[in-house]
Design a protein around this motif. Structure first.
Motif, short mmCIF file in Angstrom:
data_model
loop_
_atom_site.label_atom_id
_atom_site.label_comp_id
_atom_site.label_asym_id
_atom_site.label_seq_id
_atom_site.Cartn_x
_atom_site.Cartn_y
_atom_site.Cartn_z
N UNK B 234 0.81 -1.20 0.00
CA UNK B 234 0.00 0.00 0.00
C UNK B 234 0.84 1.25 0.00
N UNK B 235 2.09 1.13 0.44
CA UNK B 235 2.87 2.36 0.62
C UNK B 235 4.32 2.18 0.17
N UNK B 236 4.67 2.79 -0.93
CA UNK B 236 6.05 2.86 -1.39
C UNK B 236 6.54 4.26 -1.03
N UNK B 237 7.62 4.35 -0.26
CA UNK B 237 8.12 5.66 0.17
C UNK B 237 9.57 5.52 0.60
N UNK B 240 11.55 2.31 -0.06
CA UNK B 240 11.16 1.07 0.61
C UNK B 240 9.65 0.85 0.44
N UNK B 241 9.23 -0.38 0.62
CA UNK B 241 7.80 -0.66 0.61
C UNK B 241 7.50 -1.76 1.61
N UNK B 242 6.26 -1.77 2.08
CA UNK B 242 5.83 -2.87 2.94
C UNK B 242 5.07 -3.86 2.08
#
Lengths: 268, 268
Positions: B234-237, B240-242
């Motif tokens: 859900x979150x690339x930032x 890095x991503x989860x």
């Protein structure tokens, strides 16, 4: 300087690791708040690898309940190379291990600015329409010391549990900041991820939900101001549940995520 | 007996911990598959606390890439009491630490049967309508050895990346079982949680996505047969991503969950 958060999480290097003094102001349920303890560990890790001051990922296993008073955090650098360092940390009181943890630290301010997200900021009414924690009668008819550390304003649709009408959705969300106005920082986010009541309150099961394991990912340096915090659970099974937390900052960024595995509260 | 999974993850107690032989059949991208390595560690932990054979929660920090060949897993019991044991484990090759991990083990078959879930089983077409991994041209134009260990049948709506048309949703899902038909067990689920290609393939970024940290929760003993596996981000930032993974068994139960923090693939 002088903010209670900084004082309560202070650690001092000793020949035997870092000494800490767990403040009684963080007592809740069956012990000392796990998020606060993670903050203390987070400070000790930061002092262990000062060139890499920010937590990227921290996993903590809670093996016994902590009590207010002296504690020791022993750290060991597993690997320090390139842009990150991985450190093992253990918080003990006397001969009892309370928490054993692993952490990868780096410098969040040195990361690229790209963001690509489908995550959606918690949909919270304005602060003045949300419910202060102090307005919600605690199910156990007492306000634990922990609640004096924060200002929390709950989404009105998520506080039915306080009057015996939990929504059953498995969702709690609130505005959050420290009571003395201390702005958030990356290590403080470790605490914020475990500050709200257990999400099982919203399933009609108030009570202490001891954490087995909690992993936090800090994704960005938080902007000053109020945070938005949400807790969800999707699967209660085998007497355990997972709880996913997100923290969003005042700039509308997802700054921290966590998942914990916890024991489902027993009937009172 | 005789299944390759059992042979490849075998560990032998030595005066210096447990010895393992990392099989070249699990090579992918920049090293040996992280899920397989977690399975090897999982076996060593199970042998350390034999009365508590099943992983409840395992957090692994990947500090350097592993190579096929000899490895050592050293374990240390942090606390063994009541229904669970918490163990620290470190997998090394020579003087290099590859993975440092913490685990809480217990007996999944001894847990209450209650399930209360809002999690939804992955919506996968029937097996015969899904796409075998061998039918999907690998973006790197080679089939890594890892792919021979499994049968995977991908949801047709999630394999556009194989023909240059990723969905952009950040979702991969597939049917999964070991190639030789070995049925799943709790330790094997640790591997299944990190067996599929990185979910970033579906964002149009094929390539190796090194895991920084992965935490697995095993929630129930899996029933025999095919598993359903989903991966989402859900979150690339900040580069890095989860990645969140769920594994559902043939009885329709959510048997394992994981979240990892990984580095976003660099352009090839």
């Amino acid at each position: 300087m002088g903010h209670e958060w900084d004082l309560h999480t202070a650690v001092e290097a000793t020949p035997d690791g870092f000494s800490a003094d767990l403040d009684p102001g963080w007592v809740v349920g069956g012990g000392v708040n796990g998020g606060y303890l993670l903050g203390v560990i987070g400070r000790a890790v930061a002092e262990t690898v000062p060139a890499k001051p920010d937590p990227f990922a921290v996993s903590a296993f809670y093996v016994s309940a902590s009590r207010p008073g002296p504690a020791t955090v022993r750290t060991r650098v597993v690997r320090d190379g390139g842009s990150t360092a991985t450190v093992a940390a253990e918080l003990s009181q006397g001969r009892d291990v309370r928490i054993t943890a692993l952490a990868t630290y780096g410098d969040l301010s040195g990361l690229p600015d790209d963001v690509r997200t489908t995550a959606v900021e918690p949909d919270l009414p304005p602060l003045e329409e949300c419910i202060p924690a102090t307005a919600a009668p605690d199910p156990a008819h007492e306000v634990p010391p922990l609640m004096e550390r924060f200002e929390m304003r709950f989404d009105p649709t998520c506080v039915g549990w306080a009057v015996g009408q939990p929504s059953g959705r498995g969702l709690l969300q609130a505005w959050f900041r420290l009571a003395d106005g201390r702005d958030p920082d990356p290590v403080q986010l470790l605490m914020v991820l475990d500050a709200l009541p257990p999400v099982t309150f919203d399933l009609g099961h108030p009570g202490w939900a001891p954490t087995i394991e909690l992993t936090a990912h800090v994704r960005a340096v938080p902007a000053p101001g109020w945070l938005k915090v949400s807790h969800r659970t999707r699967n209660v099974a085998g007497g355990m549940f997972e709880e996913d937390c997100e923290v969003w900052d005042s700039a509308g960024r997802l700054v921290a995520q966590s998942r914990q595995l916890a024991r489902f509260p027993r009937p009172a």
